[in-house]
Enzyme design. Structure first.
Site, short mmCIF file in Angstrom:
data_model
loop_
_atom_site.label_atom_id
_atom_site.label_comp_id
_atom_site.label_asym_id
_atom_site.label_seq_id
_atom_site.Cartn_x
_atom_site.Cartn_y
_atom_site.Cartn_z
N ASN A 197 -9.68 1.72 9.03
CA ASN A 197 -9.04 1.34 10.29
C ASN A 197 -9.70 2.05 11.47
O ASN A 197 -10.32 1.44 12.33
CB ASN A 197 -7.54 1.68 10.21
CG ASN A 197 -6.71 1.10 11.35
OD1 ASN A 197 -5.51 0.92 11.22
ND2 ASN A 197 -7.31 0.78 12.49
N LYS A 216 0.88 -1.17 0.00
CA LYS A 216 0.00 0.00 0.00
C LYS A 216 0.91 1.21 0.00
O LYS A 216 1.57 1.51 1.00
CB LYS A 216 -0.91 0.01 1.24
CG LYS A 216 -1.71 1.29 1.38
CD LYS A 216 -2.57 1.32 2.62
CE LYS A 216 -2.98 2.76 2.92
NZ LYS A 216 -3.89 2.87 4.07
N GLY A 226 -8.51 9.21 8.87
CA GLY A 226 -8.92 9.35 10.27
C GLY A 226 -10.00 10.39 10.53
O GLY A 226 -10.38 10.61 11.68
N ALA A 263 -9.50 5.32 3.29
CA ALA A 263 -9.40 6.47 4.19
C ALA A 263 -10.66 7.32 4.24
O ALA A 263 -11.35 7.51 3.23
CB ALA A 263 -8.21 7.36 3.85
N GLY A 264 -10.93 7.82 5.43
CA GLY A 264 -12.02 8.76 5.64
C GLY A 264 -13.36 8.13 5.97
O GLY A 264 -14.31 8.83 6.29
#
Lengths: 67, 265
Positions: free
Chosen positions: B212, B102, B163, B190-191
């Site tokens: 995550n 990644k 995040g 992401a997001g």
């Protein structure tokens, strides 16, 4: 003796040490890790024949949580 | 089943291994999510310490992840230059025993926005070295096209900054990428903050979602992991079922034939 940076900290080793000597000296053992020397990746197959010089910067990286 | 690089997978969720309250909760949440791909990173070994403490990663963390028997996707998180990213990827390939990477090359510290120019350069270099590059990129169509021209079979545009939990800030751009690059595996990375964000991405035809924080920092990470599992299934089935076209004119769903006389003018 030579002085080099290991993960940002000063360490001393015998002159003429190879990476394999350093690994033994630093007791890295059987953990999973990879090494970069002066920002260049050094594969495990080259540990024996890569000698360390005074002022070298060595990074030892291990698995860590990541996103 | 779907194809991700050289693997056949059931789950369309790729999940991170960071920020969980404890290793035990991490393990349970990852299992509950049904994910078959876990992201990891590399960090400095604290020389002189005993084997890395569990909360700091290291040997025990890696053992725990290996016990889950999942596909590992190492990242180059924290890299700001082509050189750093390429060296980190090379180290990750040796440590984790995979050519998957990644690829993150950060261009701005405030929103952790990828540097598109460095990302493209690093991608070309890593593909030439045999890596399967999963580039973490912005939702810029031209950048995505250039990454595909460089040899990427997978793209991971952001939904919003890492995040933030803001979800898909620019659905138009994400849809455009999906329509213009139909043969490419697309993963929103992401997001993502809510299960509905993940469902929205899959309803658009995205192949998967990588997240995550949304799980790891939830009040109940294990329950949230299950919620994402269901959301991804719902989103994918919604996409496959073929949604109706949105329109402005209202149309009654109840039949008008046989309407009683008092409704007739």
């Amino acid at each position: 003796m030579i002085t080099l940076q290991l993960n940002g900290e000063n360490k001393t080793l015998r002159a003429g040490s190879s990476i394999i000597d350093a690994i033994n000296d630093w007791q890295l053992g059987e953990q999973s890790f990879a090494i970069a020397l002066n920002e260049e990746f050094i594969p495990k197959s080259s540990y024996d024949n890569t000698s360390l010089q005074d002022g070298d910067r060595v990074e030892v990286l291990i698995p860590m949580q990541g996103g | 089943m779907w194809q991700l690089a050289d693997k056949q997978l059931s789950s369309r969720l790729l999940i991170g291994s960071a920020l969980y309250p404890s290793p035990d909760i991490m393990q349970k949440a990852i299992t509950a999510s049904g994910s078959e791909v876990v992201t990891v990173s590399l960090r400095r070994q604290n020389i002189g310490s005993a084997k890395g403490a569990m909360n700091d990663g290291g040997h025990d963390f890696w053992q725990l992840l290996q016990n889950l028997n999942l596909n590992i996707l190492p990242n180059t998180a924290g890299c700001h230059s082509v050189k750093e990213a390429v060296t980190t990827a090379q180290m990750a390939r040796e440590v984790f025993g995979t050519n998957w990477i990644k690829l993150e090359v950060i261009g701005d510290e405030y929103n952790l926005q990828p540097d598109p120019f460095a990302l493209l350069e690093a991608t070309k270099e890593l593909i030439s070295q045999g890596f399967e590059v999963f580039p973490y990129c912005t939702d810029d169509l031209v950048l995505c096209q250039k990454l595909v021209e460089a040899g990427c079979k997978i793209l991971m545009p952001w939904g919003s900054p890492i995040g933030t939990g803001k979800g898909l800030l620019n659905p138009y751009a994400l849809k455009n990428i999906r329509e213009r690059l139909p043969g490419i595996t697309l993963i929103v990375d992401a997001g993502i903050g809510l299960p509905s964000h993940a469902a929205q991405a899959l309803e658009m035809g995205y192949d998967g979602v990588l997240l995550n924080t949304a799980v790891a920092q939830a009040a109940n990470p294990i329950k949230m992991a299950e919620a994402f599992k269901h959301a991804l299934l719902a989103g994918r089935e919604g996409f496959e079922a073929g949604a109706i076209k949105e329109r402005n004119l209202a149309k009654p769903s109840t039949p008008t034939i046989g309407t009683p006389f008092w409704h007739q003018s």
